[in-house]
Design a protein around this motif. Structure first.
Motif, mmCIF file in Angstrom:
data_model
loop_
_atom_site.group_PDB
_atom_site.id
_atom_site.type_symbol
_atom_site.label_atom_id
_atom_site.label_comp_id
_atom_site.label_asym_id
_atom_site.label_seq_id
_atom_site.Cartn_x
_atom_site.Cartn_y
_atom_site.Cartn_z
ATOM 1 N N PHE A 222 0.930 -1.197 -0.074
ATOM 2 C CA PHE A 222 -0.086 -0.076 -0.078
ATOM 3 C C PHE A 222 0.975 1.141 0.194
ATOM 4 C CE2 PHE A 222 -3.679 -2.544 2.187
ATOM 5 C CZ PHE A 222 -4.208 -2.875 0.949
ATOM 6 N N ILE A 223 1.949 1.197 0.650
ATOM 7 C CA ILE A 223 2.956 2.497 0.857
ATOM 8 C C ILE A 223 3.466 2.467 -0.653
ATOM 9 C CG2 ILE A 223 5.123 3.076 1.768
ATOM 10 C CD1 ILE A 223 4.322 1.746 4.271
ATOM 11 N N VAL A 224 3.858 1.513 -1.297
ATOM 12 C CA VAL A 224 4.334 1.664 -2.654
ATOM 13 C C VAL A 224 3.362 2.155 -3.638
ATOM 14 C CG1 VAL A 224 5.138 0.263 -4.833
ATOM 15 C CG2 VAL A 224 6.361 -0.144 -2.273
ATOM 16 N N LEU A 225 2.272 1.608 -3.540
ATOM 17 C CA LEU A 225 1.101 2.335 -4.271
ATOM 18 C C LEU A 225 0.732 3.646 -4.306
ATOM 19 C CD1 LEU A 225 -1.473 -0.722 -4.498
ATOM 20 C CD2 LEU A 225 0.112 0.106 -5.987
ATOM 21 N N ALA A 226 0.761 4.082 -2.894
ATOM 22 C CA ALA A 226 0.589 5.502 -2.471
ATOM 23 C C ALA A 226 1.687 6.304 -2.930
ATOM 24 C CB ALA A 226 0.335 5.553 -0.882
ATOM 25 N N LEU A 227 3.034 5.818 -2.933
ATOM 26 C CA LEU A 227 4.113 6.760 -3.284
ATOM 27 C C LEU A 227 4.086 6.771 -4.617
ATOM 28 C CD1 LEU A 227 6.726 8.073 -2.321
ATOM 29 C CD2 LEU A 227 7.976 6.057 -2.655
ATOM 30 N N THR A 228 3.911 5.893 -5.479
ATOM 31 C CA THR A 228 3.626 5.823 -6.850
ATOM 32 C C THR A 228 2.625 6.656 -7.319
ATOM 33 O OG1 THR A 228 4.320 3.493 -7.201
ATOM 34 C CG2 THR A 228 3.434 4.538 -8.972
ATOM 35 N N GLY A 229 1.490 6.757 -6.908
ATOM 36 C CA GLY A 229 0.588 7.672 -7.221
ATOM 37 C C GLY A 229 1.188 9.180 -6.753
ATOM 38 N N LEU A 230 1.822 9.576 -5.641
ATOM 39 C CA LEU A 230 2.159 10.628 -5.449
ATOM 40 C C LEU A 230 3.343 11.097 -6.168
ATOM 41 C CD1 LEU A 230 2.607 12.930 -3.485
ATOM 42 C CD2 LEU A 230 4.073 11.561 -2.192
ATOM 43 N N GLU A 231 4.185 10.068 -6.880
ATOM 44 C CA GLU A 231 5.104 10.470 -7.785
ATOM 45 C C GLU A 231 4.816 10.779 -8.998
ATOM 46 O OE1 GLU A 231 8.969 11.092 -9.343
ATOM 47 O OE2 GLU A 231 8.121 11.121 -7.389
ATOM 48 N N LEU A 232 3.530 10.173 -9.473
ATOM 49 C CA LEU A 232 2.914 10.350 -10.668
ATOM 50 C C LEU A 232 2.430 11.923 -10.627
ATOM 51 C CD1 LEU A 232 2.019 9.277 -13.600
ATOM 52 C CD2 LEU A 232 -0.114 8.840 -12.313
ATOM 53 N N GLY A 233 1.749 12.229 -9.405
ATOM 54 C CA GLY A 233 1.248 13.854 -9.262
ATOM 55 C C GLY A 233 2.294 14.568 -9.530
ATOM 56 N N VAL A 234 3.630 14.059 -8.805
ATOM 57 C CA VAL A 234 4.733 15.015 -8.755
ATOM 58 C C VAL A 234 5.200 15.514 -10.294
ATOM 59 C CG1 VAL A 234 6.904 15.290 -8.083
ATOM 60 C CG2 VAL A 234 5.452 14.869 -6.339
ATOM 61 N N ALA A 235 5.276 14.238 -10.982
ATOM 62 C CA ALA A 235 5.923 14.104 -12.276
ATOM 63 C C ALA A 235 4.890 15.205 -13.203
ATOM 64 C CB ALA A 235 5.694 12.758 -12.936
ATOM 65 N N ILE A 236 3.621 15.232 -13.034
ATOM 66 C CA ILE A 236 2.469 16.007 -13.740
ATOM 67 C C ILE A 236 2.810 17.349 -13.198
ATOM 68 C CG2 ILE A 236 0.199 16.429 -14.392
ATOM 69 C CD1 ILE A 236 -0.212 13.619 -14.160
ATOM 70 N N SER A 237 2.959 17.803 -12.089
ATOM 71 C CA SER A 237 2.855 19.052 -11.380
ATOM 72 C C SER A 237 4.232 19.750 -11.875
ATOM 73 C CB SER A 237 2.763 18.932 -9.790
ATOM 74 O OG SER A 237 3.897 18.358 -9.222
ATOM 75 N N GLN A 238 5.397 19.154 -12.051
ATOM 76 C CA GLN A 238 6.412 19.817 -12.296
ATOM 77 C C GLN A 238 6.214 20.470 -13.614
ATOM 78 O OE1 GLN A 238 9.418 20.299 -10.648
ATOM 79 N NE2 GLN A 238 8.250 19.545 -9.019
ATOM 80 N N ALA A 239 5.468 19.831 -14.676
ATOM 81 C CA ALA A 239 4.992 20.591 -15.950
ATOM 82 C C ALA A 239 4.463 21.641 -15.684
ATOM 83 C CB ALA A 239 4.499 19.684 -16.852
ATOM 84 N N HIS A 240 3.417 21.783 -14.734
ATOM 85 C CA HIS A 240 2.800 22.891 -14.178
ATOM 86 C C HIS A 240 3.741 24.153 -13.706
ATOM 87 C CE1 HIS A 240 -0.530 24.827 -11.707
ATOM 88 N NE2 HIS A 240 -0.327 25.647 -12.792
ATOM 89 N N VAL A 241 4.593 23.535 -12.762
ATOM 90 C CA VAL A 241 5.182 24.607 -12.089
ATOM 91 C C VAL A 241 6.529 25.233 -13.098
ATOM 92 C CG1 VAL A 241 7.214 24.756 -10.334
ATOM 93 C CG2 VAL A 241 5.191 23.399 -10.044
ATOM 94 N N SER A 242 7.120 24.454 -13.992
ATOM 95 C CA SER A 242 7.874 24.923 -14.985
ATOM 96 C C SER A 242 7.123 25.902 -15.740
ATOM 97 C CB SER A 242 8.522 23.753 -15.699
ATOM 98 O OG SER A 242 9.226 22.884 -15.028
ATOM 99 N N THR A 243 6.062 25.830 -16.288
ATOM 100 C CA THR A 243 5.538 26.747 -17.180
ATOM 101 C C THR A 243 5.038 27.719 -16.350
ATOM 102 O OG1 THR A 243 4.354 24.659 -18.087
ATOM 103 C CG2 THR A 243 3.244 26.955 -18.511
ATOM 104 N N ILE A 244 4.750 27.717 -15.057
ATOM 105 C CA ILE A 244 4.445 29.225 -14.239
ATOM 106 C C ILE A 244 5.855 29.961 -14.253
ATOM 107 C CG2 ILE A 244 3.909 29.843 -12.002
ATOM 108 C CD1 ILE A 244 1.800 27.778 -11.773
#
Length: 258
Positions: A222-244
């Motif tokens: 469950f920890i791995v699944l949660a961390l994977t979801g978090l990392e996926l969110g970070v990967a997407i958010s980095q595109a947003h942060v870079s654009t800002i």
């Protein structure tokens, strides 16, 4: 040297097609391959959703996705960049959309098994950030001429303090290119390494026959699944942060911190 099964093994650059001219190496590597795959994926998506590529007058899900990406970037440009007409902002929007789309597609693809995270290498992110920094600087000179240099020296500063203040303004301005590359590289490498370490620990516990570890297996998973979801969110958010950040830097270059 990276040992086998190391969390850093996934970041190893491998020459797929070795090429050497004298003492220079121009090998086609796995980062090159996955960047080409990302570019091909984006171009293929755009081909299918445009009218000439078989799109529909009534937008389908894929057309809506592309329109959503474009509108998202355009809204960021309108919100973050002031002092320019709508036509000028629309000229900047496609160029910023290219960077946003590349990061949006490339970062999450690193979560796919046997894929490669291109943005986990500092030289790649540094090259991207420096090219953007140089482009924004050229836009600043194009819009303001030599008056662009006035952002280094605030109005009303006493002459004896001028060299000191110019240096203080120049250093953080120059470090924008470096900091953007470091932020993206560090987030991608740290997140992917953490997922690799915890995934390896969970797999080791799954392979054990002890009853205690068998009962405790769902916890690490469950920890791995949660961390994977978090990392996926970070990967997407980095595109947003870079654009800002690109929009903010572009606003500073065109409006000179006003």
């Amino acid at each position: 040297m990276i040992t086998p099964n190391s969390p850093l093994e996934q970041f190893t650059i491998l020459p797929l097609i070795p090429m050497k001219i004298g003492n220079l190496y121009f090998s086609f590597t796995n980062p090159s391959l996955f960047m080409l795959l990302t570019l091909s994926l984006v171009l293929l998506l755009l081909h299918f959703v445009t009218k000439n590529g078989g799109g529909n007058s009534v937008p389908n899900a894929w057309q809506s996705l592309v329109e959503l990406i474009y509108d998202f970037v355009l809204n960021l440009v309108n919100e973050q960049i002031g002092g320019l007409s709508g036509n000028v902002k629309q000229k900047f929007s496609p160029r910023i959309s290219v960077t946003f789309t590349f990061l949006l597609f490339r970062n999450p693809q690193g979560m796919i098994p046997y894929s490669f995270t291109v943005t986990s290498h500092f030289l790649i992110t540094l090259g991207l950030s420096f090219s953007i920094f140089i482009g924004i600087t050229l836009v600043g000179f194009q819009r303001n001429g030599l008056h662009f240099l006035s952002f280094l020296l605030p109005a009303g500063v006493p002459l004896p303090l001028a060299p000191f203040l110019v240096l203080l303004e120049l250093i953080p301005h120059s470090f924008r290119a470096l900091s953007s590359g470091i932020r993206l590289f560090a987030n991608m490498m740290a997140g992917h390494s953490s997922v690799k370490i915890l995934s390896g620990s969970a797999w080791t516990m799954l392979c054990m026959n002890d009853l205690f570890y068998f009962i405790g297996d769902p916890g690490p998973l469950f920890i791995v699944l949660a961390l994977t979801g978090l990392e996926l969110g970070v990967a997407i958010s980095q595109a947003h942060v870079s654009t800002i950040l690109i929009c903010i830097y572009l606003n500073d270059a065109t409006n000179l911190h006003q």
